[in-house]
Structures are given as C-alpha cells and as structure tokens.
Write a protein that holds these residues in place. Sequence first.
Motif, PDB file in Angstrom:
ATOM      1  N   SER A  51       4.969   0.975   5.441  1.00 14.76           N
ATOM      2  CA  SER A  51       3.528   0.481   4.592  1.00 14.76           C
ATOM      3  C   SER A  51       3.453   0.767   3.003  1.00 14.76           C
ATOM      4  N   LEU A  52       4.019   2.323   2.933  1.00  9.47           N
ATOM      5  CA  LEU A  52       3.665   2.704   1.356  1.00  9.47           C
ATOM      6  C   LEU A  52       4.500   1.827   0.478  1.00  9.47           C
ATOM      7  N   PRO A  53       5.721   1.622   0.559  1.00  7.19           N
ATOM      8  CA  PRO A  53       6.525   0.778  -0.411  1.00  7.19           C
ATOM      9  C   PRO A  53       6.011  -0.568  -0.734  1.00  7.19           C
ATOM     10  N   GLY A  54       5.147  -1.168   0.103  1.00  2.00           N
ATOM     11  CA  GLY A  54       4.494  -2.422  -0.098  1.00  2.00           C
ATOM     12  C   GLY A  54       3.174  -2.248  -1.106  1.00  2.00           C
ATOM     13  N   LEU A  55       2.815  -0.979  -1.317  1.00  4.65           N
ATOM     14  CA  LEU A  55       1.521  -0.895  -2.193  1.00  4.65           C
ATOM     15  C   LEU A  55       2.103  -1.182  -3.558  1.00  4.65           C
ATOM     16  N   THR A  56       3.255  -1.140  -4.081  1.00  5.63           N
ATOM     17  CA  THR A  56       3.573  -1.322  -5.579  1.00  5.63           C
ATOM     18  C   THR A  56       4.608  -2.490  -5.644  1.00  5.63           C
ATOM     19  N   ASP A  57       4.494  -3.243  -6.918  1.00 10.23           N
ATOM     20  CA  ASP A  57       5.398  -4.382  -6.901  1.00 10.23           C
ATOM     21  C   ASP A  57       6.703  -3.896  -7.864  1.00 10.23           C
ATOM     22  N   VAL A  58       6.844  -2.573  -7.759  1.00  9.30           N
ATOM     23  CA  VAL A  58       8.134  -1.912  -8.081  1.00  9.30           C
ATOM     24  C   VAL A  58       8.584  -1.208  -6.944  1.00  9.30           C
ATOM     25  N   ARG A 287       0.211   5.473  17.707  1.00  7.80           N
ATOM     26  CA  ARG A 287       1.212   4.713  16.813  1.00  7.80           C
ATOM     27  C   ARG A 287       0.525   3.330  16.591  1.00  7.80           C
ATOM     28  N   ALA A 288       0.021   2.433  17.554  1.00  9.79           N
ATOM     29  CA  ALA A 288      -0.398   1.403  17.331  1.00  9.79           C
ATOM     30  C   ALA A 288      -1.880   1.358  16.412  1.00  9.79           C
ATOM     31  N   LEU A 289      -2.745   2.158  16.727  1.00  8.87           N
ATOM     32  CA  LEU A 289      -3.731   2.327  16.016  1.00  8.87           C
ATOM     33  C   LEU A 289      -3.316   2.842  14.529  1.00  8.87           C
ATOM     34  N   GLU A 290      -2.342   3.711  14.198  1.00  6.91           N
ATOM     35  CA  GLU A 290      -1.917   3.957  13.033  1.00  6.91           C
ATOM     36  C   GLU A 290      -1.271   2.733  12.067  1.00  6.91           C
ATOM     37  N   ARG A 291      -0.635   2.002  12.986  1.00  8.51           N
ATOM     38  CA  ARG A 291      -0.178   0.698  12.254  1.00  8.51           C
ATOM     39  C   ARG A 291      -1.120  -0.384  11.761  1.00  8.51           C
ATOM     40  N   ILE A 292      -2.204  -0.299  12.767  1.00  8.15           N
ATOM     41  CA  ILE A 292      -3.478  -1.171  12.599  1.00  8.15           C
ATOM     42  C   ILE A 292      -4.052  -0.723  10.989  1.00  8.15           C
ATOM     43  N   ARG A 293      -4.142   0.595  11.181  1.00  8.05           N
ATOM     44  CA  ARG A 293      -4.999   1.396   9.924  1.00  8.05           C
ATOM     45  C   ARG A 293      -4.180   1.139   8.780  1.00  8.05           C
ATOM     46  N   ASP A 294      -2.942   1.112   8.652  1.00  8.57           N
ATOM     47  CA  ASP A 294      -1.940   0.974   7.539  1.00  8.57           C
ATOM     48  C   ASP A 294      -2.112  -0.176   7.113  1.00  8.57           C
ATOM     49  N   ASN A 295      -2.014  -1.366   7.922  1.00 11.61           N
ATOM     50  CA  ASN A 295      -1.824  -2.739   7.641  1.00 11.61           C
ATOM     51  C   ASN A 295      -3.295  -2.972   6.648  1.00 11.61           C
ATOM     52  N   ASN A 296      -4.290  -2.176   7.239  1.00  8.11           N
ATOM     53  CA  ASN A 296      -5.686  -2.707   6.654  1.00  8.11           C
ATOM     54  C   ASN A 296      -5.777  -1.917   5.342  1.00  8.11           C
ATOM     55  N   LEU A 297      -5.410  -0.618   5.303  1.00  4.00           N
ATOM     56  CA  LEU A 297      -5.348   0.106   4.085  1.00  4.00           C
ATOM     57  C   LEU A 297      -4.530  -0.720   2.979  1.00  4.00           C
ATOM     58  N   VAL A 298      -3.333  -0.958   3.446  1.00  3.78           N
ATOM     59  CA  VAL A 298      -2.337  -1.667   2.384  1.00  3.78           C
ATOM     60  C   VAL A 298      -3.112  -2.895   1.898  1.00  3.78           C
ATOM     61  N   THR A 299      -3.645  -3.746   2.763  1.00  4.00           N
ATOM     62  CA  THR A 299      -4.453  -5.013   2.291  1.00  4.00           C
ATOM     63  C   THR A 299      -5.315  -4.689   1.196  1.00  4.00           C
ATOM     64  N   MET A 300      -6.265  -3.752   1.824  1.00  3.99           N
ATOM     65  CA  MET A 300      -7.577  -3.485   0.921  1.00  3.99           C
ATOM     66  C   MET A 300      -7.009  -2.903  -0.449  1.00  3.99           C
ATOM     67  N   MET A 301      -6.022  -1.943  -0.445  1.00  5.86           N
ATOM     68  CA  MET A 301      -5.665  -1.339  -1.992  1.00  5.86           C
ATOM     69  C   MET A 301      -4.707  -2.494  -2.763  1.00  5.86           C
ATOM     70  N   PRO A 349       5.631  -6.627   0.853  1.00  5.84           N
ATOM     71  CA  PRO A 349       4.798  -5.799   1.436  1.00  5.84           C
ATOM     72  C   PRO A 349       4.680  -6.688   2.856  1.00  5.84           C
ATOM     73  N   LEU A 350       3.591  -5.846   3.787  1.00  6.82           N
ATOM     74  CA  LEU A 350       3.361  -6.464   5.000  1.00  6.82           C
ATOM     75  C   LEU A 350       2.642  -7.588   5.110  1.00  6.82           C
ATOM     76  N   ASP A 351       1.852  -7.968   3.918  1.00  8.98           N
ATOM     77  CA  ASP A 351       1.047  -9.013   4.007  1.00  8.98           C
ATOM     78  C   ASP A 351       1.818 -10.304   3.150  1.00  8.98           C
ATOM     79  N   TRP A 352       2.933 -10.128   3.149  1.00  6.73           N
ATOM     80  CA  TRP A 352       3.777 -11.351   2.594  1.00  6.73           C
ATOM     81  C   TRP A 352       4.403 -11.855   3.758  1.00  6.73           C
TER      82      TRP A 352
END
Length: 490
Positions: A51-58, A287-301, A349-352
């Motif tokens: 999840s974290l690496p997908g927050l940045t475009d570098v 762990r599934a809830l964490e992944r759902i949470r992470d997906n949402n946070l990455v998409t929002m940010m 990132p995840l949303d790609w």
Amino acid sequence: MTKTAAIIGGGVIGGGWAARFALNGWNARVFDPDPEAARKIGEVMANARRSLPGLTDVALPAEGAITFHDSIHEAVEGAAWIQESVPERLDIKHKTFGAIQQACDPQAVIGSSTSGFKPSELQRGMARPAQIMVVHPFNPVYLLPLVELVPGNGIDGPVVDRAKEILTSLGMYPLHLKKEIDAHVADRFLEAVWREALWLVKDGIATTEEIDNAIRYGFGIRWAQMGLFETYRVAGGEAGMKHFMAQFGPCLQWPWTKLTDVPEFTEELVDLIADQSDAQSGAHSIRALERIRDNNLVTMMRGLKAQDWGAGALLNAQEAQMRAGTALGARAEDLPADAPVLTARRTVPLDWTDYNGHMTEARYLQAFADATDRFMEIIGCDAEYIASGGSYFTAETHIRHLDEVHAGAVIEVRTQVIAGAGKKMHLFHEMVEGGRLLATGEHFLLHVSLETRKPCAPAPEIEAALLRFAEGHAALGRPEGLGRAIGAPR
C-alpha cells in the motif's frame, strides 16, 4: 549517523513504525520479547509493502532491513532514532527508557508512542530527560501522516529540529505542540466522540454500524481533507467564520451531548458494543479489514494528491524531495544525449489494476503520458513556458501491451526521441520492470500556440534542446515496434 531506527515494542504501533522506517530506506532493529513478534510484524510489513509505495509517483528508496534482537542494548546501539511503543504503564516506560539511555547514542532521538502520558511524566528520573519526547502516531503508522511531537515543557533545540526533519523525510506531518497536556490534541477529540458514541449505543439511539456510517459517509470524509475550523469557515458562506459562529454558537447552550457525563462501563455495555461490532464487521478477518482500510486510504490520499491538498500536498512535497538530485529532477543540459532518457520511475499503485489483477489500459497511457510530460519539462517546456503561451499537443498515440504489470511493481519509462525538427516531436517510450519489457508507447506531438490553438514553431531554445536529443538518439537505431499498426488477422 547511519539510517538506523530501533523499535522497542513490536505490537500494532511498533510494527507500523518498523514498516514506515523500512519502506523509507531505514534499517529497523526490533526488540520485543513476544515470540510471535517476527510473524506479526512480517504480516504488517506485507500489508504496508502493498500500500505505502503506491502513494507516491516516485519509487521509494531501496527497502531497509528489519532485524530482531534479544536485548534493548543490542537494538538501540548506534541507532539515530529510537521509538518506544511498550504498554501504557508509566513504570514499564521508565524502566524501558532507563535501559535505552544506558546503551544509546546521547544524540539519538528517543520518541514515545504514548497516547496519554505527558513528556514531563516520561522524563522523570531519566539521565538525559531532554532526549525523550512524545512522538505519537496514528494507526496505520505506515500510511497516516500525522504524528504529535511534544518535547518536555515546550523546550525546543537541535534534537527537536532533527526529529522534525526525520519525520518529514518519512512523509509524515509532525504537529509540534509547544505546551503539554494529557492525551495531547488529537486523542482529546477522539475521546469526546468516543464518549458520545457510547451513550448513543447504550441509550439505543444508534448501533455501532449506524454511528460508523454517520462518520464515514458524512463529516469524516469532509474532515479528512479540511479539518474542523476550515470546514466550519466554509459552512459560514461568504460571511465566513463569524457568521458561522453567530449562527451556531448558541447551540452550545443546548443539551445536545453528554460529553460531561460518562456512562458506566458495565459488562452489559461492553457486550452490547462487542456484539454489534461482530455483526457489523465479523465477516472479515482483521488482516482483510486492514487491506480494505489501506485501499481506501490510498485512494483518498491519491485523490487529494491530484488536488495538491491536505495529506496529498505532503505527498507532493515528499516526491519533490525524492526527485531532487536524481535523473528525474534533471534538465536537458545535465543529461547525455546519446542514451534513452529516464522519464519515469514509479510504483504501480493499487488503484491502477483491474478485474484481471493487472494494470488497466488507461494506466498504461497515463504512465506514458506522464513520461511525455516529464520529457517536455526536461527540454524546457515546463509550467512557466506553457504559461507564456506555447505547448505540445498529442496528435497520435500507439501503445503495445507486451507483458503484465501488477500492483507494487517498480516500473521505469525510458524515452527515445525519433524526430524533433520544427513543430514536430516524435517520442518512443519503453516501459520496463528490471530487465523485462512491459510495453511500448509511440507518441507524435505538435507544438501549438495556446492563443490560436494552431501548430506553430517552438521557442528556439526548446527546439535546440529537442534536436540535441533527436540527433544523439539517431545513433541508437530504430527501436523494435516503431511505426507498427494494428493488423487484422488474415
């Protein structure tokens, strides 16, 4: 000092700190007597890594190592940052800090993840009290940027400045409090909402799910990008904050909440809340809830990043810092003209990704379009030049999809200039992961006057920079796939 962090206590918060440091290129040394610590942190790290690496475009720096140690002394020796995340008991924290200061560098930052204790309480009886400060993060530590930084008695100095610099380099926002208070700032808000929520459940007004929906579908997402006061300022309309205060201030006299009254924490209330929470979320593992949470946070940010707003502005600032001093931040004169130009290096990132589990067609185009934009910037066709009235418009594009690209892949785009005389710019991009060719993108662009919206000659310095690469790249030969068209089967 080397980029080494010591994590004392490897629970949910400690594991999150280890992931935040490691994924930003630090080595993380963990001390936790729990025999399951390595497994637990490994699972947290797996979620953070996706999840974290997908927050940045570098692409983030090369991942640091996470190692586990049998003593505090071994973990903290030589560390530049030491983060304590042991249970919320003052006697345990004092014992831990004592052991840390016996072995650590006197110049190291010692941060406590405590959500409630004041720094003066943590520092009591310590050999070097000013070295210890509150550094309170929010879960998941590896994604959420806020961290409350509270030095003792509002004292500033080199160690506080260094702490802020390190936290900022990790993509975090250090909220530096000049005055200490129990529970700092953010948790006091959370406590107020938590108390009111307990009453609403206890009195049968709303279930846990209904309360969560009220937050996540309403003010929660609004607060996420603008906070409290700025949100209310907007609510005041053109008249601003004074109008809002005049209109809604009297509500404070009405008995809307029970914030000054706390429900008795009985077993019945605990069971009621636990049962409702099970009904609401029990179908998913943690762990599934964490992944759902992470997906949402990455998409929002990432959405906020596109707007350069709130947490997204922090990500853009971190990217600019990561580009500085690399080929991704260079100008034309700094780059050789006889080799393809590195125009992108990023994590997918995840949303790609799509229903097939690989990168969508649109994101291939976005990756190549971003590479074209970067090349335009290299030759001087940057924001300032475009504001003066000139730019390049894409006239034709052809993409070949040669191999799958998955979320988390670190991809690079290397660009060859095929032609660049006059109004024309003909580029050929190759997308690779390591040595694997993933796709090619051929793009033909024309220089255009933004006033007439018609093709025109670029500024002489733009054409000269473009021709330099075109002439240098001519020696590279014709790339495979250049000029290909889609052929129908015979």
